[in-house]
Design a protein around this motif. Structure first.
Motif, PDB file in Angstrom:
ATOM      1  N   CYS A 104       0.762  -1.123   0.018  1.00 41.73           N
ATOM      2  CA  CYS A 104      -0.026  -0.156   0.023  1.00 41.73           C
ATOM      3  C   CYS A 104       0.845   1.299   0.185  1.00 41.73           C
ATOM      4  O   CYS A 104       0.553   2.473  -0.553  1.00 41.73           O
ATOM      5  N   GLY A 105       2.033   1.266   0.620  1.00 40.79           N
ATOM      6  CA  GLY A 105       3.034   2.474   0.602  1.00 40.79           C
ATOM      7  C   GLY A 105       2.884   3.171   1.579  1.00 40.79           C
ATOM      8  O   GLY A 105       3.406   4.246   2.057  1.00 40.79           O
ATOM      9  N   ASN A 106       1.758   2.878   2.599  1.00 42.54           N
ATOM     10  CA  ASN A 106       1.716   3.810   3.714  1.00 42.54           C
ATOM     11  C   ASN A 106       3.001   4.015   4.507  1.00 42.54           C
ATOM     12  O   ASN A 106       3.390   5.106   4.957  1.00 42.54           O
ATOM     13  N   CYS A 107       3.742   2.994   4.847  1.00 38.45           N
ATOM     14  CA  CYS A 107       4.985   3.252   5.516  1.00 38.45           C
ATOM     15  C   CYS A 107       6.004   3.974   4.794  1.00 38.45           C
ATOM     16  O   CYS A 107       6.774   4.760   5.468  1.00 38.45           O
ATOM     17  N   VAL A 108       6.131   3.754   3.533  1.00 32.60           N
ATOM     18  CA  VAL A 108       6.820   4.668   2.574  1.00 32.60           C
ATOM     19  C   VAL A 108       6.483   6.293   2.844  1.00 32.60           C
ATOM     20  O   VAL A 108       7.361   6.897   3.184  1.00 32.60           O
ATOM     21  N   LYS A 109       5.442   6.542   2.666  1.00 30.67           N
ATOM     22  CA  LYS A 109       5.121   7.996   2.932  1.00 30.67           C
ATOM     23  C   LYS A 109       5.001   8.668   4.345  1.00 30.67           C
ATOM     24  O   LYS A 109       5.631   9.683   4.394  1.00 30.67           O
ATOM     25  N   GLN A 110       5.171   7.772   5.272  1.00 27.83           N
ATOM     26  CA  GLN A 110       5.360   8.064   6.696  1.00 27.83           C
ATOM     27  C   GLN A 110       6.864   8.072   7.044  1.00 27.83           C
ATOM     28  O   GLN A 110       7.029   8.961   8.363  1.00 27.83           O
ATOM     29  N   CYS A 111       7.917   7.542   6.239  1.00 26.60           N
ATOM     30  CA  CYS A 111       9.065   7.588   6.591  1.00 26.60           C
ATOM     31  C   CYS A 111       9.884   8.917   6.534  1.00 26.60           C
ATOM     32  O   CYS A 111       9.743   9.426   5.380  1.00 26.60           O
ATOM     33  N   PRO A 112      10.285   9.568   7.670  1.00 26.13           N
ATOM     34  CA  PRO A 112      10.983  11.039   7.642  1.00 26.13           C
ATOM     35  C   PRO A 112      12.264  10.845   6.916  1.00 26.13           C
ATOM     36  O   PRO A 112      12.606  12.262   6.400  1.00 26.13           O
TER      37      PRO A 112
END
Length: 95
Positions: A26-34
């Motif tokens: 889904c890419g949620n983790c990618v979007k949240q990684c600072p």
């Protein structure tokens, strides 16, 4: 299948673990990684290509420093908290 990204050295164990059986890409983790250390990539799993989260190659050997500001030892990192299927885990045990 769980893929471990990171290393063990004299300072402890520093790994990001991603369970490809749970990951939906889904890419949620990618979007949240600072630090922009994650990506979704195609992996050959169970005889097919599947989109799965992964740690970018350039960060795999310095994951402790890349992830430090997110306090991964508490398993409350943005990438972990954003995963709806609990496929991402931080495994940090520092000496």
């Amino acid at each position: 299948m769980i893929t471990y990204y990171g290393y063990t050295d004299g300072s402890g164990e520093c790994f990001i673990a991603i369970d490809s059986d749970k990951c939906t890409g889904c890419g949620n983790c990618v979007k949240q990684c600072p630090k922009n250390a994650l990506q979704v990539e195609l992996m050959f799993i169970d005889l097919e290509d599947k989109p799965v989260a992964a740690v970018k190659e350039i960060y795999r050997n310095k994951i402790r420093y890349t992830c430090a500001e997110c306090k991964p030892e508490k398993n409350q990192s943005p990438c972990v908290l954003s995963c709806p299927t609990e496929a991402v885990k931080c495994l940090f045990t520092l000496s």
